[in-house]
Design an enzyme around this catalytic site. Structure first.
Site, mmCIF file in Angstrom:
data_model
loop_
_atom_site.group_PDB
_atom_site.id
_atom_site.type_symbol
_atom_site.label_atom_id
_atom_site.label_comp_id
_atom_site.label_asym_id
_atom_site.label_seq_id
_atom_site.Cartn_x
_atom_site.Cartn_y
_atom_site.Cartn_z
ATOM 1 N N HIS A 1 -40.018 -48.528 12.476
ATOM 2 C CA HIS A 1 -41.100 -49.087 11.663
ATOM 3 C C HIS A 1 -40.939 -48.667 10.195
ATOM 4 C CE1 HIS A 1 -45.443 -50.259 11.043
ATOM 5 N NE2 HIS A 1 -45.274 -49.438 10.024
ATOM 6 N N GLU A 2 -40.762 -47.374 9.972
ATOM 7 C CA GLU A 2 -40.668 -46.890 8.590
ATOM 8 C C GLU A 2 -39.398 -47.416 7.915
ATOM 9 O OE1 GLU A 2 -43.270 -45.902 7.464
ATOM 10 O OE2 GLU A 2 -44.318 -45.271 9.268
ATOM 11 N N HIS B 1 -40.125 -50.775 6.361
ATOM 12 C CA HIS B 1 -40.709 -50.681 5.016
ATOM 13 C C HIS B 1 -39.620 -50.332 4.001
ATOM 14 C CE1 HIS B 1 -44.881 -51.126 6.082
ATOM 15 N NE2 HIS B 1 -44.902 -50.066 6.878
ATOM 16 N N HIS C 1 -37.350 -53.217 3.163
ATOM 17 C CA HIS C 1 -38.072 -54.203 2.359
ATOM 18 C C HIS C 1 -37.994 -53.798 0.878
ATOM 19 C CE1 HIS C 1 -42.078 -56.679 2.010
ATOM 20 N NE2 HIS C 1 -41.046 -57.311 1.497
#
Ligand SMILES: [Zn+2]
Length: 699
Positions: free
Chosen positions: A484-485, A488, A491
């Site tokens: 998940h991290e 980010h 991105h």
């Protein structure tokens, strides 16, 4: 001191020197950098200063970048390597930093200067940044004059107080409740909870166990305690927190009633919306978000609710049957559901988290993750050098091979990241990712070639450390968190946008910002990926398929009920922030009842006061935004489905390229909806999420 102060970087593009920053550096650096930014602000707002994007950026943005980089480094250190001295320095500087940014965001002269910029002089990225800047000024009240301006400021002030009080009431009411229980009363509750509640009673010189309404105590008692009366007592106290329900059972609420606060908060938000020219606060909340209108969000939530309802009804029927057959509970009540649910989950899907952990060692998982990223997005991840804040922190660089004109190939730096995965003293719990620096074609440089600043992020988790010569072992939850991290981080790092304020995660709509992060989580549920990144710490064997299948089934347990719960909260949030709610003098509790009548399959007791402790919307920043959780899940599931639809490695590579170019590279240089459509060829649909959560078998 200034000449050696690492927070006052000489080279603006250098990495923060985390290891050299001391608490004594904070105050002098922040004071100087704010003073420099103030001077720059005065310069660009003078009447004769050109209303030109790059000219303003050269003077002002370069200075505000220095301030935010320094302050970002201090805040980061406070989160990952806190000491009493650093915290004191941070808290001392916090008010002047906050004041500077607030004043900058509402500065009328700067707003006028931005408005005077001729849009035809801007490239598309600058146009997007310019539009966002103007919108943010307007939402901060920069267009208001005279009485309206004063009233707007007063509303902001009053709202801040009310929201603060709301949160304090919830906290105080939560803490005011205590129940001392005997060991007998707690039959069924896990050992670690028994130990900590016994220690808390002992600390007060009492026998037995001290129970509270805080989650680490409340939740396991509700899930595991066989004693029905105890569960009822805790449920009642928990669901009436900070409300008007004050009686012998809920005496702790006295003095903490949030009823009047909620009404005033909603009325003031509505008035604020009208001052800004919007029909309702829901419209204000959505203005900078991906969703177009409250109607669109309501339609989305109702559709999701309708689609999930048959599964929720089935979940409920399963629980009733199980409760009657195995738990001697013929007429389950609100305080029984968490208990029944947990017993049923164990009966159906029990597996040992400890066993799963033996298969996920940190180095192997990281290697697997890097291989996925390299394969999907055509990049290379290599170790790199930097001064970190702790010896266990790793630093990496991301490169991409570029073909030169003469046919030769070379590796180009795309971005860099710090990876801090181990829990330790002085480090805040949880996991997060944030930018340290953004991609930016710096405006002050004369040579275009040397002026490109590449992005840097930090990725922080709190996993257990390795011991006894063995590597750290991760739970599957930990693995998912890491993915998940990284979503980010990618991105922010893979962006190709050159305008800082719309590069990477900057300016991305709030209800779309979790798309890339939740997207990455999907790979943790791909058998092929899991097989490759798992290896038993002793034997090296991959995770057994049968164990993986159990984990997958457990993941989707009662997804119907969970979806309806989120829809209920989100609908309630949208409706109390609607124009109708104010014009019809709506009642908070009646609105909640209407929502429950429409979507819920379980009716709680009439004394239930969920809104009174709904801090997300009354205290925090989720007002008319709670739907974002589900909204982003739909986007990420639908985006991932494009990869599931691939049947060959070539198709998967092509899809990875399209995802990188259309979602990861564009930042907020265009709307998230446009980006999604560019990638998927259509608007987002619910089907993939429902399918991933097991809601597709019968309907
Ligand atoms: Zn996230």
């Amino acid at each position: 001191m200034n000449s050696t102060n690492p927070l006052i970087a000489v080279d603006a593009t250098a990495l923060p020197r985390f290891a050299d920053i001391h608490p004594a550096h904070v105050a002098p650096a922040i004071e100087r950098l704010i003073a420099e930014a103030q001077t720059a602000l005065q310069e660009v707002t003078q009447a004769n200063f050109p209303a030109h994007w790059r000219e303003i950026a050269k003077v002002l943005d370069v200075k505000t970048e220095r301030l935010s980089a320094a302050w970002g480094a201090v805040g980061h250190l406070q989160a990952v390597a806190d000491t009493p001295e650093l915290r004191a320095a941070y808290n001392q500087a916090l008010p002047i930093v906050t004041e500077f940014w607030t004043a900058l965001g509402a500065n009328e002269a700067l707003y006028a200067k931005y408005k005077a910029i001729d849009p035809s002089t801007l490239n598309p990225e600058q146009s997007a940044a310019h539009r966002q800047a103007l919108r943010n000024f307007v939402l901060s009240g920069a267009e208001l004059q005279g009485e309206a301006k004063t009233r707007f400021a007063n509303i902001q002030q009053r709202l801040a107080e009310l929201q603060q009080s709301f949160g304090e009431h919830v906290l105080d009411a939560t803490q005011a409740f205590t129940h001392y229980a005997s060991a007998d009363e707690l039959a069924g509750v896990p050992e670690d909870v028994l130990t900590s509640t016994r220690e808390q009673a002992a600390a007060e010189g009492k026998e037995g166990h001290r129970l509270s309404l805080k989650m680490p105590c409340y939740l396991p008692v509700m899930q595991f305690a066989k004693n029905r009366a105890l569960r009822e007592r805790l449920y009642r106290a928990h669901t009436t927190r900070a409300s008007d329900v004050v009686d012998a059972e809920a005496a702790a609420n006295a003095g903490f009633d949030n009823s009047a606060l909620m009404t005033e908060i909603l009325a003031l938000r509505h008035e604020e919306a009208q001052l800004l020219g919007y029909a309702s606060y829901a419209h204000v909340s959505l203005a900078p978000k991906m969703a177009d209108s409250p109607e669109q969000v309501l339609g989305f939530l109702r559709d999701l609710g309708l689609r999930a309802k048959p599964y929720a009804l089935q979940d409920l029927a399963d629980m009733r049957e199980f409760a009657a057959q195995h738990l001697q509970l013929a007429e389950p009540q609100a305080w029984d559901w968490p208990y029944i649910s947990e017993q049923l989950r164990q009966a159906r899907y029990a597996y040992s988290e400890q066993e799963v952990k033996q298969y996920f060692t940190a180095p192997k998982v990281l290697q697997g993750l890097f291989e996925i990223i390299e394969g999907l997005f055509d990049v290379r991840i290599r170790p790199d050098q930097a001064k970190t804040w702790h010896p266990s922190v790793q630093f990496f660089r991301i490169e991409r091979e570029q073909l030169l004109n003469d046919g030769a190939k070379r590796n180009v730096l795309i971005g860099q990241f710090f990876l801090d995965t181990e829990a330790r003293t002085g480090k805040r719990g949880g996991a997060w990712a944030d930018g340290i620096r953004s991609r930016w074609l710096r405006p002050e440089s004369h040579s275009e070639a040397g002026a490109l600043q590449t992005p840097v992020t930090h990725l922080v988790c709190n996993f257990a450390s390795g011991s006894g010569g063995k590597p750290a072992l991760l739970s599957h939850d930990d693995v998912t968190t890491l993915f998940h991290e990284f979503g980010h981080g990618l991105h922010h790092m893979l962006t190709q946008v050159n305008e800082r304020d719309v590069a990477g995660i900057n300016g991305v709509e709030w209800d779309a910002v979790e798309l890339p992060s939740q997207f990455m989580e999907n790979f943790c549920w791909e058998w092929d990926t899991v097989r490759r990144m798992s290896a038993h710490v002793d034997t090296g064997e991959p995770l057994p398929r049968a164990l993986f299948d159990k984990m997958l089934a457990a993941k989707n347990f009662q997804s119907g009920l969970q979806t309806l719960r989120q829809v209920e909260f989100s609908l309630f949030d949208m409706l109390v922030h609607s124009a109708d709610f104010q014009s019809q003098k709506g009642s908070i509790l009646q609105t909640l009842q209407a929502v429950r009548d429409e979507v819920s399959v379980i009716s709680p007791p009439t004394y239930n006061r969920m809104p009174h402790s709904f801090s997300h919307i009354f205290e925090g920043g989720y007002a008319a935004g709670y739907y974002s959780y589900k909204w982003a899940e739909v986007l990420s599931a639908d985006a991932y489905a494009a990869f599931e639809e691939c049947s060959t490695p070539e198709q998967r590579a092509a899809t990875g390229l399209r995802y990188r170019q259309n979602i990861l590279e564009v930042g907020s240089s265009r709307s998230a909806m446009d980006s999604f459509k560019a990638f998927r060829g259509r608007a987002p649909e619910l089907d993939a999420l429902l399918r991933h959560q097991g809601m597709h078998l019968h309907s």
